[in-house]
Design a protein around this motif. Structure first.
Motif: not given
Length: 359
Positions: A246-253, A277-281, A303-305
């Motif tokens: 899930x960490x490697x998959x930048x497309x998932x949430x 809402x723009x934050x992405x760790x 992750x947020x979806x």
């Protein structure tokens, strides 16, 4: 018959409904402590909702049932019952999962248990209200996990248990002759495809009770199976591999929480923000300026979806956050959490995704 006469007749019928049932449902809904999820799901089940707090929200739901109108055709007691059950079993939970491959006779036996498994009467009679909500108790309350309700939910079958525990009130210098008793609903859910048993414990439960509550619901369901002579082969799933995937998959949430572990020092680095809402760790990097030459591995992630349902934008969160020993020494992640799923299809999709990423 005119439309107005139709409406008057409908009002008369609704006025004669079981008001005690309505009162119990509304009280049980409030005791879930899931206000935002209630306002999210309310329109899906045909209810107008208010975002001005529990009192206003419950009032408008009650009014929509007692005073039906043509623009709220689905606001009735049965749908309220469905709404409350869905909030209880789906709003915000930790999930532990056993995979199963039952035979056809075993599937029929599981379906039969929904109508035959004996419940704890003093808890079942007032469900979805709780008997113990932290008030002073002078009588003996036995802690444990008790079957409270069984439900056919449409997407599967649910065994709803009550996890009950006692606590001594904190009153320094006082001889204590009473306790405070608490009750949380824990769930064993079997989807329609009979592929697994989802053990669900509310995320609102005190952390020190999570493991006990999870073990309690598993043991209680096993006891029901043993009594009914339903012998299922179960395999407990480990979600350890899903963390890095899930960490490697930048497309998932959008990652709202990440914990990195330094491979040389064992130190933790945390990135967390749920308000922006723009934050992405995932987009943030660890800058190691020490002489440790640490490399960093993700050991926890949430992750947020974002999606949309009848109430508007829905922000669902899924997270895998084992403690450090589980991740570092044991290579296990025994559970994950999901908060605010948009609907049952979305919830099932998220669970399937986590399972697939764990392989």
């Amino acid at each position: 018959m005119t439309a107005q006469a139709n409406l008057n007749q409908q009002t008369t019928v609704v006025s004669d409904v079981d008001r005690e049932r309505l009162s119990n449902l509304l009280k049980g809904l409030q005791e879930t402590d899931q206000f935002s999820y209630t306002t999210q799901l309310g329109p899906v089940y045909g209810f107008p909702v208010s975002g001005k707090g529990w009192s206003a929200c419950l009032d408008v739901i009650e009014d929509s049932i007692l005073n039906p109108s043509e623009d709220r055709p689905n606001a009735n007691l049965d749908n309220l019952d469905s709404l409350v059950n869905r909030v209880i079993i789906s709003a915000s939970h930790f999930y532990s999962i056993d995979s199963i491959t039952p035979t056809d006779p075993q599937k029929r036996a599981l379906d039969h248990l929904v109508v035959s498994a004996p419940t704890e009467k003093n808890l079942a009679d007032i469900y979805p209200k709780k008997k113990y909500v932290g008030e002073v108790n002078t009588s003996t309350v036995y802690p444990g996990t008790y079957l409270t309700q069984t439900k056919i939910m449409g997407d599967g079958i649910a065994f709803i248990f009550s996890y009950i525990y006692n606590e001594a009130p904190r009153m320094l210098g006082t001889a204590l002759t009473h306790t405070l008793s608490y009750q949380f609903f824990t769930i064993a859910f079997i989807p329609n495809d009979y592929s697994r048993i989802e053990f669900r414990v509310p995320k609102t439960i005190p952390k020190r009770h999570l493991a006990k509550a999870m073990l309690g619901v598993k043991n209680a369901l096993n006891y029901i199976f043993e009594q009914a002579q339903v012998n299922l082969n179960k395999t407990s799933l480990n979600f350890y591999k899903a963390i890095s995937k899930l960490h490697a998959d930048s497309t998932y949430g959008r990652a709202v929480h990440i914990v990195y572990n330094g491979t040389n020092t064992g130190s933790d680095v945390k990135f967390t923000c749920r308000t922006n809402p723009a934050y992405n760790a995932r987009e943030l990097e660890v800058n190691d300026k020490s002489n440790n030459n640490d490399s960093f591995e993700c050991r926890a992630i949430a992750v947020r979806l974002d999606s949309q349902n009848a109430s508007g934008i829905v922000r669902t969160e899924v997270g895998l956050e084992p403690n450090k020993k589980q991740w570092l020494d044991d290579a296990i992640c025994p559970e994950f959490f999901i908060e605010n799923p948009a609907d049952t299809a979305s919830l099932n999709s998220i669970i399937n995704h986590v399972i697939n990423e764990s392989k």
